[in-house]
Write a protein that holds these residues in place. Structure first.
Motif, PDB file in Angstrom:
ATOM      1  N   GLY A  37     -12.725 -33.277 -14.670  1.00 51.93           N
ATOM      2  CA  GLY A  37     -13.221 -32.641 -15.134  1.00 51.93           C
ATOM      3  C   GLY A  37     -15.011 -34.167 -15.247  1.00 51.93           C
ATOM      4  N   ALA A  38     -15.255 -33.778 -16.559  1.00 50.55           N
ATOM      5  CA  ALA A  38     -16.877 -34.747 -17.231  1.00 50.55           C
ATOM      6  C   ALA A  38     -16.226 -35.257 -18.187  1.00 50.55           C
ATOM      7  N   GLY A  56      -9.607 -41.988 -25.766  1.00 48.63           N
ATOM      8  CA  GLY A  56     -11.036 -42.615 -24.834  1.00 48.63           C
ATOM      9  C   GLY A  56     -10.094 -42.131 -23.121  1.00 48.63           C
ATOM     10  N   ALA A  57     -11.527 -42.250 -22.575  1.00 53.44           N
ATOM     11  CA  ALA A  57     -11.367 -42.510 -20.979  1.00 53.44           C
ATOM     12  C   ALA A  57     -12.195 -43.858 -20.255  1.00 53.44           C
ATOM     13  N   ALA A  58     -12.013 -43.326 -19.341  1.00 56.14           N
ATOM     14  CA  ALA A  58     -12.703 -44.646 -18.274  1.00 56.14           C
ATOM     15  C   ALA A  58     -12.288 -43.951 -16.985  1.00 56.14           C
ATOM     16  N   SER A  59     -13.606 -43.842 -16.308  1.00 55.97           N
ATOM     17  CA  SER A  59     -13.721 -44.081 -15.041  1.00 55.97           C
ATOM     18  C   SER A  59     -14.805 -44.727 -13.818  1.00 55.97           C
ATOM     19  N   TRP A  60     -14.774 -44.118 -13.009  1.00 58.41           N
ATOM     20  CA  TRP A  60     -15.624 -45.213 -12.415  1.00 58.41           C
ATOM     21  C   TRP A  60     -16.418 -44.009 -10.839  1.00 58.41           C
ATOM     22  N   ILE A 131     -13.927 -29.332 -24.976  1.00 62.15           N
ATOM     23  CA  ILE A 131     -15.409 -29.445 -24.251  1.00 62.15           C
ATOM     24  C   ILE A 131     -16.357 -30.347 -25.493  1.00 62.15           C
ATOM     25  N   VAL A 132     -17.523 -31.042 -24.960  1.00 63.42           N
ATOM     26  CA  VAL A 132     -17.811 -31.545 -25.385  1.00 63.42           C
ATOM     27  C   VAL A 132     -19.688 -31.954 -25.298  1.00 63.42           C
ATOM     28  N   PRO A 133     -20.189 -31.493 -26.755  1.00 65.98           N
ATOM     29  CA  PRO A 133     -21.922 -31.590 -26.100  1.00 65.98           C
ATOM     30  C   PRO A 133     -22.095 -33.847 -26.550  1.00 65.98           C
TER      31      PRO A 133
END
Length: 155
Positions: A37-38, A56-60, A131-133
């Motif tokens: 997702g985002a 936590g999360a990490a993306s690139w 879901i994250v505002p």
């Protein structure tokens, strides 16, 4: 950018220090997996109490002329067996966190995640949706909504 990196280092150290002392919950103490997702990338979660966790999360991104690294970390409050869908029970979580995207202009924002979790009983795995505002603070103030689904395997 140097200021953002220097403020990110203590947050990552806190997550790494919490992981070995994480308390076991229904699926285990420390989990690693993926989120789609985002953002889309790697996800982790460490239990720091019976009803508290750090996630936590990490993306690139390295394609389309854009190069960026995204990191977020959230302090979560977990409510076990909050929703009954026969024969399963779903947990739900909410919390507060921070997100940083390193690119030409570094973006930083405040996250307020809300989600559902389902822990498998046969294997130490958790499925989740959230879901994250997000209130973006830099480089300009704005509002966004992130969200994702994922899974984590616990050790």
């Amino acid at each position: 950018m140097r200021h953002c990196i220097s403020s990110l280092v203590p947050a990552l150290l806190l997550l790494l220090l919490a992981a070995p002392s994480a308390l076991p919950a229904e699926s285990g103490g420390f989990g690693v997996g993926v989120i789609l997702g985002a953002p889309t990338g790697l996800s982790c979660k460490a239990w720091i109490g019976p009803h508290r966790a750090i996630a936590g999360a990490a993306s690139w991104t390295t394609s389309g002329g854009e190069h960026s690294l995204y990191l977020h970390s959230d302090l979560l409050r977990q409510n076990h067996h909050a929703l009954h869908l026969d024969p399963a029970w779903l947990d739900w979580h909410y919390g507060v966190g921070i997100a940083i995207r390193f690119k030409e202009e570094t973006e930083m924002g405040l996250r307020i995640p809300v989600g559902l979790d389902y822990s498998l009983t046969s294997i130490p795995m958790e499925l989740f949706v959230e879901i994250v505002p997000v209130m973006l603070l830099t480089p300009d103030s704005s509002f966004d909504i992130d969200g994702g689904i994922g899974l984590r395997i616990f050790f």
